[in-house]
Design a protein around this motif. Sequence first.
Motif, PDB file in Angstrom:
ATOM      1  N   GLY A  40     -40.233  59.098   9.215  1.00 48.32           N
ATOM      2  CA  GLY A  40     -40.970  60.198   9.776  1.00 48.32           C
ATOM      3  C   GLY A  40     -42.400  59.399  10.329  1.00 48.32           C
ATOM      4  N   ALA A  41     -43.326  60.293  10.602  1.00 49.53           N
ATOM      5  CA  ALA A  41     -44.688  60.000  11.134  1.00 49.53           C
ATOM      6  C   ALA A  41     -45.402  59.556   9.748  1.00 49.53           C
ATOM      7  CB  ALA A  41     -45.305  61.220  11.703  1.00 49.53           C
ATOM      8  N   LEU A  42     -45.218  59.967   8.587  1.00 48.61           N
ATOM      9  CA  LEU A  42     -45.973  59.426   7.577  1.00 48.61           C
ATOM     10  C   LEU A  42     -45.776  57.988   7.384  1.00 48.61           C
ATOM     11  CD1 LEU A  42     -48.335  60.029   5.589  1.00 48.61           C
ATOM     12  CD2 LEU A  42     -46.699  61.139   4.286  1.00 48.61           C
ATOM     13  N   THR A  43     -44.302  57.895   7.162  1.00 48.54           N
ATOM     14  CA  THR A  43     -43.882  56.270   6.963  1.00 48.54           C
ATOM     15  C   THR A  43     -44.270  55.526   8.043  1.00 48.54           C
ATOM     16  OG1 THR A  43     -42.180  57.401   5.802  1.00 48.54           O
ATOM     17  CG2 THR A  43     -41.842  55.010   6.464  1.00 48.54           C
ATOM     18  N   HIS A  44     -44.283  55.841   9.306  1.00 41.52           N
ATOM     19  CA  HIS A  44     -44.561  55.276  10.466  1.00 41.52           C
ATOM     20  C   HIS A  44     -45.856  54.944  10.276  1.00 41.52           C
ATOM     21  CE1 HIS A  44     -46.014  54.663  14.500  1.00 41.52           C
ATOM     22  NE2 HIS A  44     -45.075  53.929  14.869  1.00 41.52           N
ATOM     23  N   SER A  45     -47.025  55.840   9.992  1.00 38.42           N
ATOM     24  CA  SER A  45     -48.340  55.483   9.866  1.00 38.42           C
ATOM     25  C   SER A  45     -48.625  54.418   8.677  1.00 38.42           C
ATOM     26  CB  SER A  45     -49.399  57.009   9.522  1.00 38.42           C
ATOM     27  OG  SER A  45     -49.024  57.837  10.755  1.00 38.42           O
ATOM     28  N   ALA A  46     -48.179  54.500   7.667  1.00 39.28           N
ATOM     29  CA  ALA A  46     -48.148  53.682   6.502  1.00 39.28           C
ATOM     30  C   ALA A  46     -47.661  52.306   6.813  1.00 39.28           C
ATOM     31  CB  ALA A  46     -47.322  54.104   5.341  1.00 39.28           C
ATOM     32  N   VAL A  47     -46.696  52.217   7.701  1.00 44.48           N
ATOM     33  CA  VAL A  47     -46.457  50.974   8.226  1.00 44.48           C
ATOM     34  C   VAL A  47     -47.253  50.293   8.894  1.00 44.48           C
ATOM     35  CG1 VAL A  47     -44.653  49.597   9.686  1.00 44.48           C
ATOM     36  CG2 VAL A  47     -43.701  51.302   7.887  1.00 44.48           C
ATOM     37  N   VAL A  48     -47.829  50.990   9.925  1.00 44.57           N
ATOM     38  CA  VAL A  48     -48.971  50.547  10.924  1.00 44.57           C
ATOM     39  C   VAL A  48     -50.189  49.950   9.941  1.00 44.57           C
ATOM     40  CG1 VAL A  48     -50.501  51.195  12.623  1.00 44.57           C
ATOM     41  CG2 VAL A  48     -48.132  52.011  12.858  1.00 44.57           C
ATOM     42  N   GLU A  49     -50.528  50.777   8.907  1.00 47.89           N
ATOM     43  CA  GLU A  49     -51.758  50.474   8.071  1.00 47.89           C
ATOM     44  C   GLU A  49     -51.250  49.156   7.444  1.00 47.89           C
ATOM     45  OE1 GLU A  49     -53.178  54.903   6.326  1.00 47.89           O
ATOM     46  OE2 GLU A  49     -51.992  53.594   5.330  1.00 47.89           O
ATOM     47  N   TYR A  50     -50.127  48.830   7.051  1.00 50.08           N
ATOM     48  CA  TYR A  50     -49.767  47.675   6.193  1.00 50.08           C
ATOM     49  C   TYR A  50     -49.746  46.672   7.276  1.00 50.08           C
ATOM     50  CZ  TYR A  50     -46.829  44.270   3.944  1.00 50.08           C
ATOM     51  OH  TYR A  50     -46.498  43.145   3.465  1.00 50.08           O
ATOM     52  N   GLN A  51     -49.405  46.729   8.513  1.00 52.22           N
ATOM     53  CA  GLN A  51     -49.257  45.707   9.492  1.00 52.22           C
ATOM     54  C   GLN A  51     -50.584  45.421   9.802  1.00 52.22           C
ATOM     55  OE1 GLN A  51     -46.833  48.015  12.304  1.00 52.22           O
ATOM     56  NE2 GLN A  51     -45.176  46.505  11.638  1.00 52.22           N
ATOM     57  N   LYS A  52     -51.552  46.413   9.939  1.00 50.23           N
ATOM     58  CA  LYS A  52     -53.022  46.134  10.410  1.00 50.23           C
ATOM     59  C   LYS A  52     -53.788  45.054   9.205  1.00 50.23           C
ATOM     60  CE  LYS A  52     -53.947  49.866  13.632  1.00 50.23           C
ATOM     61  NZ  LYS A  52     -54.630  50.985  13.572  1.00 50.23           N
ATOM     62  N   VAL A  53     -53.302  45.474   7.899  1.00 51.87           N
ATOM     63  CA  VAL A  53     -54.111  44.952   6.922  1.00 51.87           C
ATOM     64  C   VAL A  53     -53.522  43.430   6.721  1.00 51.87           C
ATOM     65  CG1 VAL A  53     -54.186  44.645   4.223  1.00 51.87           C
ATOM     66  CG2 VAL A  53     -54.543  46.757   5.334  1.00 51.87           C
ATOM     67  N   LYS A  54     -52.248  43.216   7.062  1.00 51.63           N
ATOM     68  CA  LYS A  54     -51.523  41.983   6.783  1.00 51.63           C
ATOM     69  C   LYS A  54     -51.662  41.127   8.300  1.00 51.63           C
ATOM     70  CE  LYS A  54     -50.313  42.419   2.765  1.00 51.63           C
ATOM     71  NZ  LYS A  54     -50.745  41.362   1.741  1.00 51.63           N
ATOM     72  N   ARG A  55     -52.470  41.748   9.239  1.00 54.39           N
ATOM     73  CA  ARG A  55     -52.525  40.971  10.507  1.00 54.39           C
ATOM     74  C   ARG A  55     -51.297  40.963  11.097  1.00 54.39           C
ATOM     75  NH1 ARG A  55     -58.183  39.975  10.475  1.00 54.39           N
ATOM     76  NH2 ARG A  55     -58.992  39.557   8.443  1.00 54.39           N
ATOM     77  N   ILE A  56     -50.406  41.650  11.261  1.00 55.50           N
ATOM     78  CA  ILE A  56     -49.014  41.636  11.979  1.00 55.50           C
ATOM     79  C   ILE A  56     -49.373  42.445  13.292  1.00 55.50           C
ATOM     80  CG2 ILE A  56     -46.569  42.198  11.984  1.00 55.50           C
ATOM     81  CD1 ILE A  56     -46.846  42.380   8.483  1.00 55.50           C
ATOM     82  N   THR A  57     -49.054  41.609  14.367  1.00 53.66           N
ATOM     83  CA  THR A  57     -49.147  42.103  15.750  1.00 53.66           C
ATOM     84  C   THR A  57     -47.828  42.053  16.309  1.00 53.66           C
ATOM     85  OG1 THR A  57     -50.018  39.697  16.694  1.00 53.66           O
ATOM     86  CG2 THR A  57     -51.588  41.455  15.915  1.00 53.66           C
ATOM     87  N   PRO A  58     -47.420  43.153  17.170  1.00 50.81           N
ATOM     88  CA  PRO A  58     -48.269  44.384  17.137  1.00 50.81           C
ATOM     89  C   PRO A  58     -48.100  45.044  15.912  1.00 50.81           C
ATOM     90  CG  PRO A  58     -46.477  44.534  18.455  1.00 50.81           C
ATOM     91  CD  PRO A  58     -46.361  43.104  17.916  1.00 50.81           C
ATOM     92  N   ALA A  59     -49.184  46.069  15.723  1.00 47.68           N
ATOM     93  CA  ALA A  59     -49.128  46.754  14.617  1.00 47.68           C
ATOM     94  C   ALA A  59     -48.413  48.199  15.213  1.00 47.68           C
ATOM     95  CB  ALA A  59     -50.521  46.922  13.957  1.00 47.68           C
ATOM     96  N   SER A  60     -47.212  48.022  15.435  1.00 48.51           N
ATOM     97  CA  SER A  60     -46.304  49.153  16.037  1.00 48.51           C
ATOM     98  C   SER A  60     -45.746  50.172  15.136  1.00 48.51           C
ATOM     99  CB  SER A  60     -45.404  48.634  16.980  1.00 48.51           C
ATOM    100  OG  SER A  60     -44.349  47.744  16.222  1.00 48.51           O
ATOM    101  N   GLY A  61     -45.772  49.942  13.825  1.00 53.72           N
ATOM    102  CA  GLY A  61     -44.920  50.754  12.899  1.00 53.72           C
ATOM    103  C   GLY A  61     -43.414  50.550  12.871  1.00 53.72           C
ATOM    104  N   TYR A  62     -42.973  49.282  13.845  1.00 52.33           N
ATOM    105  CA  TYR A  62     -41.634  48.931  13.814  1.00 52.33           C
ATOM    106  C   TYR A  62     -41.270  48.006  12.672  1.00 52.33           C
ATOM    107  CZ  TYR A  62     -37.229  46.774  15.278  1.00 52.33           C
ATOM    108  OH  TYR A  62     -36.122  46.103  15.573  1.00 52.33           O
ATOM    109  N   VAL A  63     -40.468  47.975  11.879  1.00 56.18           N
ATOM    110  CA  VAL A  63     -40.260  46.853  10.840  1.00 56.18           C
ATOM    111  C   VAL A  63     -39.197  46.087  11.307  1.00 56.18           C
ATOM    112  CG1 VAL A  63     -39.784  46.534   8.225  1.00 56.18           C
ATOM    113  CG2 VAL A  63     -41.079  48.546   8.875  1.00 56.18           C
ATOM    114  N   GLY A  64     -39.512  45.026  11.916  1.00 56.39           N
ATOM    115  CA  GLY A  64     -39.048  44.044  12.339  1.00 56.39           C
ATOM    116  C   GLY A  64     -38.862  42.505  11.658  1.00 56.39           C
ATOM    117  N   VAL A  65     -38.534  41.397  12.300  1.00 54.37           N
ATOM    118  CA  VAL A  65     -38.583  40.237  11.735  1.00 54.37           C
ATOM    119  C   VAL A  65     -40.068  39.821  11.342  1.00 54.37           C
ATOM    120  CG1 VAL A  65     -38.158  37.889  12.307  1.00 54.37           C
ATOM    121  CG2 VAL A  65     -36.623  39.430  13.257  1.00 54.37           C
ATOM    122  N   LYS A  66     -40.794  39.951  11.874  1.00 55.65           N
ATOM    123  CA  LYS A  66     -42.379  39.675  11.314  1.00 55.65           C
ATOM    124  C   LYS A  66     -42.844  40.243  10.241  1.00 55.65           C
ATOM    125  CE  LYS A  66     -44.355  38.850  15.958  1.00 55.65           C
ATOM    126  NZ  LYS A  66     -45.598  39.126  16.756  1.00 55.65           N
TER     127      LYS A  66
END
Length: 73
Positions: free
Chosen positions: A40-66
């Motif tokens: 849900g929204a909370l998991t999505h927000s936590a994924v975006v935070e993780y992606q930003k900290v790890k400099r994964i772009t785009p930080a979209s909340g989608y958990v794909g290959v990158k």
Amino acid sequence: DLKKGMTGLDVKDLQRFLIEKNLGPAARKLSKNGATLYFGALTHSAVVEYQKVKRITPASGYVGVKTKAVMGW
């Protein structure tokens, strides 16, 4: 791959991972709610935070290959 709206054990594993990494306020809120089977929204927000900290772009909340590669999945 995982995205908002999905359910299942893979989502629960993702939530546990995010709780363990504890990289921001959403991850801390997720920790209080506990791991569920729903992306849900909370998991999505936590994924975006993780992606930003790890400099994964785009930080979209989608958990794909990158994101999975950085996570070691």
